[in-house]
Write a protein that holds these residues in place. Structure first.
Motif, mmCIF file in Angstrom:
data_model
loop_
_atom_site.group_PDB
_atom_site.id
_atom_site.type_symbol
_atom_site.label_atom_id
_atom_site.label_comp_id
_atom_site.label_asym_id
_atom_site.label_seq_id
_atom_site.Cartn_x
_atom_site.Cartn_y
_atom_site.Cartn_z
ATOM 1 N N VAL A 24 0.833 -0.882 -0.303
ATOM 2 C CA VAL A 24 -0.065 -0.090 0.436
ATOM 3 C C VAL A 24 0.594 1.442 0.082
ATOM 4 O O VAL A 24 1.731 1.295 1.043
ATOM 5 C CB VAL A 24 -1.045 -0.134 1.391
ATOM 6 N N VAL A 25 0.525 1.755 -0.918
ATOM 7 C CA VAL A 25 1.906 3.392 -1.191
ATOM 8 C C VAL A 25 0.335 4.466 -0.206
ATOM 9 O O VAL A 25 -0.305 4.998 -0.358
ATOM 10 C CB VAL A 25 1.617 3.907 -3.036
ATOM 11 N N ASP A 26 1.617 5.089 1.144
ATOM 12 C CA ASP A 26 0.831 5.979 1.332
ATOM 13 C C ASP A 26 2.008 7.329 0.853
ATOM 14 O O ASP A 26 2.709 7.580 1.405
ATOM 15 C CB ASP A 26 1.214 5.820 2.960
ATOM 16 N N ASP A 79 -0.113 -9.990 -5.371
ATOM 17 C CA ASP A 79 0.632 -10.715 -5.107
ATOM 18 C C ASP A 79 2.147 -9.435 -5.795
ATOM 19 O O ASP A 79 3.096 -9.821 -6.287
ATOM 20 C CB ASP A 79 1.022 -11.016 -7.171
ATOM 21 N N GLY A 80 2.154 -8.848 -4.325
ATOM 22 C CA GLY A 80 2.904 -7.541 -4.247
ATOM 23 C C GLY A 80 3.226 -7.037 -4.889
ATOM 24 O O GLY A 80 4.217 -5.891 -5.226
ATOM 25 N N GLY A 81 1.911 -6.369 -5.823
ATOM 26 C CA GLY A 81 1.483 -5.129 -6.414
ATOM 27 C C GLY A 81 1.357 -4.110 -5.648
ATOM 28 O O GLY A 81 1.356 -3.857 -4.539
ATOM 29 N N PHE A 82 1.288 -3.365 -6.205
ATOM 30 C CA PHE A 82 1.307 -1.337 -5.648
ATOM 31 C C PHE A 82 -0.247 -0.702 -4.869
ATOM 32 O O PHE A 82 0.206 -0.924 -6.685
ATOM 33 C CB PHE A 82 2.714 -0.716 -6.047
ATOM 34 N N VAL A 83 -0.917 -0.227 -4.294
ATOM 35 C CA VAL A 83 -1.641 0.162 -4.506
ATOM 36 C C VAL A 83 -1.821 1.489 -4.040
ATOM 37 O O VAL A 83 -1.176 2.157 -3.153
ATOM 38 C CB VAL A 83 -2.626 -0.989 -3.677
ATOM 39 N N PRO A 125 9.866 15.523 -8.951
ATOM 40 C CA PRO A 125 9.821 13.806 -8.412
ATOM 41 C C PRO A 125 8.841 13.338 -8.329
ATOM 42 O O PRO A 125 8.037 13.775 -8.129
ATOM 43 C CB PRO A 125 10.646 14.639 -6.950
ATOM 44 N N PRO A 126 8.936 11.644 -8.808
ATOM 45 C CA PRO A 126 7.894 11.248 -8.459
ATOM 46 C C PRO A 126 6.886 11.161 -7.308
ATOM 47 O O PRO A 126 5.521 10.701 -7.290
ATOM 48 C CB PRO A 126 8.634 9.372 -8.159
ATOM 49 N N LEU A 169 6.542 5.183 -7.263
ATOM 50 C CA LEU A 169 7.803 6.623 -6.265
ATOM 51 C C LEU A 169 9.641 6.230 -7.011
ATOM 52 O O LEU A 169 9.678 6.669 -6.309
ATOM 53 C CB LEU A 169 7.194 5.983 -4.462
ATOM 54 N N ASP A 170 9.243 5.534 -7.604
ATOM 55 C CA ASP A 170 11.198 4.722 -8.068
ATOM 56 C C ASP A 170 10.942 5.540 -9.551
ATOM 57 O O ASP A 170 9.524 5.861 -10.245
ATOM 58 C CB ASP A 170 10.451 3.376 -9.067
ATOM 59 N N LYS A 171 11.528 6.152 -9.800
ATOM 60 C CA LYS A 171 11.761 7.603 -10.590
ATOM 61 C C LYS A 171 11.457 6.150 -12.335
ATOM 62 O O LYS A 171 12.004 5.483 -12.355
ATOM 63 C CB LYS A 171 13.911 8.142 -10.793
#
Length: 403
Positions: A10-12, A50-54, A339-340, A380-382
């Protein structure tokens, strides 16, 4: 129906951090629970992330959903029912790109917003302003120099309406408020698509702008302003405009004024790039292509100035016709100077604050709307946001997975 997302990162977006190995329980259109580890046993649709980013569903704060054609002067000549059908195609495309909320700043009305809300057509939630208010000869006036017609009706599809003088702009603002507008849009500067004005022309007197802002404030709404030049932006901000659209020709002094006033900026770099590259072949009037050069290269500098000064920026695109397909290109264009983490906030939490829904959307949090995107890579990765479409695995709106 309950849906459970399992093994999610989960992306904060506020802190720019990742919470690993979470499950999310979605129920009745909201995020009921976010917790670590395995989800409890429930009668539910289970999706292995499966480890994806929400991340939150994306918000585009500057769209024209009825602009299925790049020749905006064609819209009033079309059947409203035909335009609605074409609009449904535009909305479906937006949702498929991960946009679960859009702010329409000229053209959409309560009918198309209600159709989406009732599930009659798939699309993002529409926050509409009705028709943008324009002075005669301004950016919302698409009459040619030889056309004197004044018999247009509100029922004709168009992005704007003409009104002149303090009394007339108050009446127009009140009419849009009566029709359910979420905000009031004004054309306070010349534009590219309008046939008779100049990019550098100021439009509406300051007394007219102040009157429109007063009407919006009384209705607990805010004003959105089409503006390019530093002078036009300053006039708008001085008179209480909350949301500045485009802003390509900003300078440091005006950026400082915006920061002090708490104004937002919604750049739309993708629109100008698309018009420069494919506008003519997409049907954009060739006699207006020269205007694009005046604002194309200055847009990224304005974004850099605003970012450096801490002016809040929302994600916006302003695309028309077949150029709607470039809706995700704004990420790549801004990534040169932003930035990202800030790019992601522009399309989520910052945009949610701008549209005053920061307690409902723009974050992955419990009790927020279950408007989500699942990505295969960390945003968050470039470079990941630059290729958003390639990493988009699932779009969820109101807790329902979109096909």
């Amino acid at each position: 129906m309950i849906t459970i997302l399992e093994n999610a990162n989960v992306v904060d977006v506020e802190s720019g951090t990742i919470h690993a190995d979470r499950h999310l329980i979605l129920e009745d259109g909201t995020i009921r629970e976010i917790a670590e580890g395995k989800a409890p046993t429930l009668d539910a649709q289970r999706i292995a992330v499966d480890g994806g980013f929400v991340i939150p569903g994306l918000i585009d704060a500057h769209v024209h959903v009825t602009a299925y054609t790049a020749n905006l002067g064609e819209l009033p000549r079309q059947s409203p029912m035909y335009v609605a059908a074409r609009t449904a195609q535009v909305l479906k495309g937006m949702l498929g790109r991960g946009f679960t909320t859009v702010r329409d700043v000229g053209g959409a009305d309560f009918g198309i917003a209600q159709a989406v809300e009732e599930g009659l057509i798939p699309g993002p939630r529409i926050l509409y302003g009705g028709k943008a208010l324009s002075a005669s000869g301004g950016h919302g006036d698409h009459r040619s120099m030889g056309m004197d017609r004044t018999d247009e009706t509100y029922a004709q599809v168009s992005l704007g309406r003409r009104c002149d003088g303090v009394d007339a702009v108050r009446l127009a603002a009140r009419d849009e408020i009566r029709r359910g507008a979420h905000h009031i849009k004004i054309m306070a500067n010349g534009g590219i698509s309008s046939p008779t004005d100049r990019i550098t022309s100021d439009q509406f007197s300051e007394a007219e702008i102040a009157a429109i802002v007063d009407e919006a404030n009384m209705a607990d709404l805010y004003v959105v302003s089409h503006t390019y030049t530093a002078r036009s932006v300053a006039r708008a901000v001085r008179n209480g405009v909350r949301s500045i659209e485009h802003g390509n020709l900003l300078d440091e002094e005006t950026v400082a004024l915006m920061k002090a006033a708490g104004s937002y900026l919604t750049p739309t770099l993708s629109c100008f790039r698309a018009l420069a590259e494919v506008g003519a072949e997409s049907g954009f009037p060739k006699d207006r292509m020269d205007k694009i050069r005046l604002v194309l290269d200055s847009g990224i500098r304005a974004v850099e100035l605003a970012h450096r000064a801490g002016v809040p920026m929302a994600y916006g695109t302003d695309l028309i016709g077949p150029m709607h397909a470039r809706q995700l290109h704004e990420f790549a264009l801004r990534s040169e100077v932003v930035p990202p983490a800030d790019l992601l906030r522009a399309a989520t939490s910052t945009a949610a604050k701008l549209v005053r829904l920061e307690n409902e959307i723009g974050h992955v949090r419990e009790n927020y709307r279950a408007d989500l995107n699942v990505l295969t890579a960390n945003p968050l990765d470039k470079g990941v946001l630059d290729g958003f479409a390639a990493h988009l695995r699932l779009v969820i709106k109101g807790g329902i997975v979109q096909n």
